[in-house]
Design a protein around this motif. Structure first.
Motif, mmCIF file in Angstrom:
data_model
loop_
_atom_site.group_PDB
_atom_site.id
_atom_site.type_symbol
_atom_site.label_atom_id
_atom_site.label_comp_id
_atom_site.label_asym_id
_atom_site.label_seq_id
_atom_site.Cartn_x
_atom_site.Cartn_y
_atom_site.Cartn_z
ATOM 1 N N LYS A 137 0.824 -1.207 0.000
ATOM 2 C CA LYS A 137 0.000 0.000 0.000
ATOM 3 C C LYS A 137 0.858 1.256 0.000
ATOM 4 C CE LYS A 137 -3.951 -2.082 2.373
ATOM 5 N NZ LYS A 137 -4.780 -2.076 3.611
ATOM 6 N N ARG A 177 1.783 2.225 -3.611
ATOM 7 C CA ARG A 177 0.694 2.204 -4.603
ATOM 8 C C ARG A 177 0.779 3.335 -5.626
ATOM 9 N NH1 ARG A 177 -1.393 3.845 0.255
ATOM 10 N NH2 ARG A 177 -2.505 5.846 0.316
ATOM 11 N N GLY A 186 -7.226 -3.425 -5.000
ATOM 12 C CA GLY A 186 -6.352 -3.079 -3.894
ATOM 13 C C GLY A 186 -4.892 -3.406 -4.167
ATOM 14 N N GLN A 234 -0.804 -6.032 1.442
ATOM 15 C CA GLN A 234 -0.890 -5.432 2.777
ATOM 16 C C GLN A 234 0.418 -4.742 3.165
ATOM 17 O OE1 GLN A 234 -3.611 -5.231 4.902
ATOM 18 N NE2 GLN A 234 -4.688 -5.927 3.067
#
Length: 342
Positions: free
Chosen positions: A88, A91, A107, A110
């Motif tokens: 993330k 990203r 998504g 993690q």
């Protein structure tokens, strides 16, 4: 007055010899027929079964799929979404055509540890004979994307794959760079949504096949041209045997309107398994066209469809004249001229 037909009288010994000769000839003829039948049977194409997974993210399901493969002897194709190779925090490195940086419909990973575990599964799968395919990055509907848009998506996928280890603070295993640059041959579009821009980009990018089409029942792949095309088939399912795409998500929507209903998991598993078995049996005893089934790294309806897949793979992949193979392996085994297995 008609002339009489002369028939010499035969002794008992002569008649016995004649009968023996006749029986021997009949047996020889019968064996010849049987031998011919056996030859024809041995010339029947093997039944190819192509099982694939879209997304390829959940590390628990990576483990489960590889264990399933070890038990059944199947080799799978994993269509990977490249945002699962980015944490993330990273990203913003991805920008889908027409979207702001850092956007993804599925998504991101993690954290770094999650990425590194996934990379280990990817490498283990590849070394074991499974195939890694391209599922794009952010799982956007690209039906209206241009060739340039798709080239951007493909280039970002390649970069994410090649640099995934180093980008997460680890040394890649020997051979990873070569795999990342040359091992990805196939693509499946998110939502199975395609367009002319996609096919133009696939040709330019050097991809060998697309697995995004849908067909009315199993059909041989289209192997002519620069990009081969495979199609997920419609297969009969349920009490009324209504056709449905042979994919877990479509079963999920039909069975429970896309709403998780784990209380009916066993019922849905039984229906899915019946559909998989029937589709397989129709081909195995018939024309033996390749059978394709698609899944996701999501256990829908309490794992009904993964459970059905596991039982199906264990049943069929070890049968005589059956090969559960990757898309690349299927292309190697199929004759380009007529699409039949060699």
């Amino acid at each position: 007055m008609k002339s009489a037909v002369f028939r010499p009288a035969l002794s008992k010994a002569t008649r016995a010899v004649s009968v023996t000769i006749a029986v021997t000839a009949a047996l020889a003829a019968g064996l010849s027929v049987l031998a011919g039948t056996g030859a024809q049977a041995s010339e029947r194409p093997e039944q190819l079964v192509l099982i694939s997974f879209d997304g390829a993210h959940d590390n628990r399901l990576w483990r489960r799929s590889l264990e399933m493969a070890d038990r059944s002897g199947a080799r799978f194709t994993y269509f990977l979404s490249c945002t699962f190779l980015m944490s993330k925090d990273e990203r913003k490195a991805y920008k889908a055509p027409g979207h702001s940086a850092g956007r993804s419909n599925v998504g991101f990973a993690q954290d770094t540890a999650d990425v590194l575990t996934r990379l280990g599964h990817i490498w283990s799968a590849y070394q074991s004979g499974h195939e890694i395919g391209n599922h794009g990055c952010g799982h956007f509907d690209g039906k209206s994307w241009s060739k340039a848009d798709w080239m951007s998506e493909f280039n970002q996928f390649d970069a994410a794959l090649e640099n995934a280890w180093a980008g997460n603070g680890a040394e890649p295993p020997a051979g990873w760079t070569r795999f990342a640059r040359t091992g990805i041959k196939g693509f499946r579009a998110p939502y199975l949504s395609t367009g002319e821009g996609l096919y133009a980009a696939m040709r330019a990018h050097g991809l060998s096949y697309d697995a995004s089409a849908v067909s009315n029942g199993p059909v041989p792949p289209e192997l002519e041209g620069p990009v081969a095309r495979f199609a997920l088939p419609l297969i009969p399912e349920g009490p009324r045997q209504r056709p449905i795409i042979g994919m877990d998500y479509n079963l999920f929507v039909r069975h429970s309107a896309g709403i998780e209903t784990p209380s009916k998991s066993e019922e849905f598993e039984a229906r899915a398994l019946d559909a998989f078995r029937s589709a397989f049996d129709a081909e195995y005893t018939g024309e033996r066209r390749p059978l394709q089934l698609g899944f996701h790294f999501v256990e829908m309806n309490g794992g009904a469809y993964w459970n059905a897949l596991e039982r199906f793979a264990n049943e069929v992949c070890g049968q005589p004249e059956v090969a559960c193979v990757t898309y690349q392996e299927a292309m190697r085994r199929l004759k380009p001229a007529d699409g039949s297995a060699s």
